[in-house]
Scaffold this active site. Structure first.
Site, short mmCIF file in Angstrom:
data_model
loop_
_atom_site.label_atom_id
_atom_site.label_comp_id
_atom_site.label_asym_id
_atom_site.label_seq_id
_atom_site.Cartn_x
_atom_site.Cartn_y
_atom_site.Cartn_z
N TYR A 1 14.01 60.27 64.94
CA TYR A 1 15.11 60.96 65.62
C TYR A 1 14.70 61.24 67.07
CZ TYR A 1 19.36 63.66 66.03
OH TYR A 1 20.59 64.11 66.42
N LYS B 1 30.89 49.52 42.04
CA LYS B 1 30.85 48.27 42.79
C LYS B 1 29.61 48.25 43.69
CE LYS B 1 33.07 44.42 43.63
NZ LYS B 1 34.49 44.16 43.64
N GLU C 1 39.00 46.94 47.77
CA GLU C 1 38.99 47.06 46.31
C GLU C 1 40.17 47.89 45.82
OE1 GLU C 1 36.73 45.93 42.84
OE2 GLU C 1 36.36 45.52 44.95
N ASP C 2 40.82 47.42 44.77
CA ASP C 2 41.82 48.21 44.05
C ASP C 2 42.91 48.76 44.96
OD1 ASP C 2 40.39 47.61 41.82
OD2 ASP C 2 39.58 49.59 41.49
N ALA D 1 47.95 40.64 42.88
CA ALA D 1 46.97 40.18 43.87
C ALA D 1 46.10 39.06 43.33
CB ALA D 1 46.11 41.36 44.32
N ASN E 1 42.31 41.93 30.95
CA ASN E 1 41.16 42.63 30.40
C ASN E 1 41.51 44.09 30.15
OD1 ASN E 1 38.57 42.35 29.49
ND2 ASN E 1 37.61 42.22 31.50
#
Length: 754
Positions: free
Chosen positions: A38, A93, A135-136, A196, A285
């Site tokens: 730092y 993920k 994602e999603d 999608a 799924n």
């Protein structure tokens, strides 16, 4: 696989809430370290980056950092549950990115549903991240968001829900068509679903060669036709003008069915109406559009894939996205283009045609995986994926002009890929997968413990083994109820209730030990001890493996099994080994639990046992025999003993790479060896198996490393027993117990099939 609510919630809150954490990559142990990290030292890289913006990749983690971003509008099958509720998925993920490709991740859950606003938020993050994984995010907004971000940003952006499934299933399609001799440009394709993933797959298949006029897309309203009012721009691309209105009509004569919609919506009759050698990818799924069993019963010539791990040809995105981003990051690609995605698909398809390594066959309990109808794409645990897909993607990025840096030495790059993830860190994943293929009966000698019962629940639910619980029946039943476990149908045995069995087992034990001073009365009395009872169950074939030691010291746990089961033929002693799973890969420590102060000859026996133990995990042992001396640099009993053991072990096991005696740091540092001991057999053969001169040093070492070394200790693994007996560490966690059970099950499998 059945997942219990309690187990899932406990998993996510155990020790630390969530699944990811940030760990410093530089030392911070001194005032100098802090000053460099730092103020004032950090000003130097800041100035360097200001002068040369590209040097951000040199001085920061950006080049290996991906953002996993969602607004929670289309999470799994749960729908629009919001950004907060999506966080466990995004963390998951991130775990997959790290585990499979060594990529660091920050998950970002953004409270914004307006596409334009979300685009601006994500666009503003470009200075921080090397790549963006969307994602999603629900359709059709996800298409707009990804398209605009790819135009605005100069780093890789990919919506995995779209492209991951497309790339993996595209590879499977190429191989399936090649197998039956059909040309992709000739096939008739029916797509069930218009979200999608379905749209992206359809687009990708067109890129592979499918003709638009041969593609019929269906949604919940039926076939998407050009005369349907209100079609958006994306669906207009796939709208047909053919006189087909229902999926039943579309399926007649179709060569390929791709399902990314809902479970149980396709009948056997519809499959039977398809063309010869039909290809059915039912990817909904967890419930496919048609079950694997029904589809296989409908047609003998069918080629089938699903999204499930319990059937052949699982289309699993983890086969693709970690390695696609890995390749893109490693050449600092400014985007992920069609050439890179196609390269990934062809790499995956080609890998499936190559001979499958034994390590993969063993992981999945197969005798011989080979390219064919039930093996169209590689398995997720195939260690070759990273060294196959990432280079293919990197090369495509370079060839298509989106790579900012170029890789020159591809062999060195392959080694770098392996080192990034510690290619053997998937060790326990492979062991668990092998266990599931042939579950065994596991006797738990301490079943009146909540941890044991929770572990028994997991091994049953995960299909690792079938538990047999030893202990007080009423106490066990009460603990099952109190902990809300589903173990009512599991076999519970209270040795105190088994008078006839006690007599039978006592007679067997007496016959084994009668010349060791044991009387019939003492033999029957010992059989009331659950460690003796459990060991005898395994010995007579009423159980396949014994697990104990959670609450008792090691000698009291091992002794009954030694007296009843004994050691393998040709083995004079047993030894104990720990696996230390570190970020540098697995290391094997021995002896850590049994032999207090072995002689040189006894060390040689331990080396042989340990080498076989390492091979059990499909790893080639590279053995370092440790001391406080380097090749005679110091005198004493330990250097003399270990030097003698080294020479004898080399003579006895000429096929092994063995070196010693040497200090631990020298054994693990090839640079020290090259500079000072260039004759070392461990140069270019990194040591992974460490033999300690005595029990004290081995035991202390593994405990120190596991507590302060950011490494997981798996064990103790008992080496040399005639049947599968494994001892838990005092106070083991539930997950550690499950790991040991998996090892015990695979050990039992090997006992039956040496």
């Amino acid at each position: 696989m059945k997942i219990r609510k309690e187990d899932a919630l406990n998993y996510h809150q155990f020790k630390k809430p969530g699944k990811i954490e940030v760990i410093p990559s530089k030392p911070l142990s001194s005032q100098l370290d802090l000053a460099l990290a730092y103020s004032p030292g950090v000003a130097e890289p800041c100035k360097a980056i200001q002068e040369d913006p590209d040097s951000i990749y040199k001085y920061t983690a950006k080049g290996n950092l991906v953002a996993v971003i969602s607004n929670g509008t289309a999470v799994l099958g749960l729908g629009n549950i919001g950004p907060e509720a999506s966080k466990p998925v995004m963390e998951g993920k991130g775990v997959l990115f790290k585990k499979f490709a060594g990529i660091d991740v920050f998950d970002l859950e953004i409270d914004e549903n307006d596409p334009d606003s979300l685009i601006q938020i994500i666009r503003s993050l470009e200075p921080t991240f090397g790549g963006i994984n969307l994602e999603d995010i629900k359709a059709p907004e996800c298409f707009i968001i990804e398209k605009r971000l790819k135009e605005l940003m100069k780093i890789p952006v990919m919506h995995d829900d779209q492209h991951g499934t497309a790339i993996i299933s595209g590879a499977a399609l190429l191989n399936a068509l090649g197998m039956i001799g059909k040309r992709i440009e000739d096939i008739k394709l029916v797509v069930s679903g218009a979200g999608a993933a379905a749209v992206s797959c359809a687009r990708f298949y067109v890129g592979l060669g499918v003709k638009l006029e041969n593609l019929i897309m269906c949604d919940i309203e039926g076939v998407i036709r050009q005369d349907r009012p209100g079609l958006n721009e994306i669906h207009q691309m796939f709208a047909t003008d053919k006189d087909i209105h229902h999926i039943t009509d579309a399926m007649k004569g179709a060569d390929v069915f791709l399902g990314l919609s809902a479970g149980n919506i396709i009948s056997q009759e519809q499959v039977q109406s398809m063309a010869a050698n039909p290809i059915v990818f039912a990817l909904a799924n967890p419930t496919p559009e048609i079950s694997y069993e029904e589809a296989m019963a409908a047609r003998k010539d069918i080629i089938m894939a699903t999204g499930r791990s319990d059937y052949p040809n699982q289309v699993n995105n983890v086969i693709g996205f970690p390695y696609i981003f890995r390749g893109a990051l490693d050449v600092r690609a400014t985007g992920i283009n069609e050439e890179m995605k196609l390269a990934a698909a062809y790499a995956i398809a080609n890998l499936a045609k190559e001979p499958v390594p034994d390590i993969v066959n063993k992981a999945y309990g197969e005798t011989k995986l080979a390219f064919g109808k039930t093996y169209l794409i590689p398995k997720p645990l195939d260690p070759r994926l990273i060294t196959t897909i990432a280079p293919a993607v990197a090369k495509a990025a370079m060839a298509s002009g989106v790579a900012k840096t170029h890789i020159q030495d591809w062999e060195a790059y392959e080694l770098d890929l392996q080192e990034r993830i510690g290619i053997d860190q998937r060790l326990m994943s492979r062991v668990i997968a092998r266990a599931k293929k042939e579950p065994k009966r596991v006797v738990f000698a301490e079943a009146d413990n909540p941890k044991i019962l929770k572990a028994a629940q997991l091994i049953r639910d995960e299909g690792i083994g079938e538990p047999i619980l030893l202990g007080n029946r009423q106490k066990i039943k009460k603990l099952i109820r109190v902990n809300s476990l589903d173990l009512e149908s599991v076999k519970v045995i209270d040795p105190n209730e088994e008078k006839a069995t006690i007599r039978r087992f006592g007679e067997i034990l007496y016959d084994k030990r009668k010349r060791k001073g044991l009387t019939p009365y003492e033999a029957r009395k010992l059989m009331k001890d659950r460690n003796y009872f459990g060991a005898m169950m395994v010995e007579v074939g009423e159980g396949d493996a014994l697990i104990s030691g959670l609450t008792k010291d090691y000698p009291r746990t091992v002794l009954p099994s030694l007296q009843i089961i004994g050691v393998k033929k040709g083995v004079d002693r047993v030894a104990g080994m720990y696996i230390i799973n570190s970020d540098k890969g697995p290391f094997f420590f021995a002896d850590t639990t049994v032999n207090e102060n072995p002689t040189a000859d006894e060390l040689v026996e331990i080396i042989g046992l340990t080498a076989n133990g390492v091979r059990f995990f499909d790893i080639d042992p590279k053995v370092a025999i440790l001391s406080f001396s380097n090749f005679g640099s110091a005198k004493g009993n330990v250097p003399t003993k270990t030097a003698l053991a080294t020479q004898k072990a080399k003579d006895r096991f000429p096929e092994l790479i063995i070196e010693g005696e040497m200090q631990a740091n020298v054994a693990l540092d090839e640079n020290i060896q090259k500079e000072n001991y260039p004759f070392s057999a461990l140069i270019n053969n990194k040591a992974n198996t460490l033999i300690f001169p005595d029990l004290a040093s081995g035991n202390i070492a593994y405990k120190l490393v596991s507590e302060i070394g950011n490494a997981e200790a798996i064990g103790p693994i008992l080496l040399g027993m005639n049947k599968s007996v494994h001892v838990l560490q005092l106070g083991s966690s539930v997950r550690e117990i499950v790991n040991m059970v998996a090892i015990a099950v695979v050990d039992a499998q090997s006992v039956e099939s040496p």
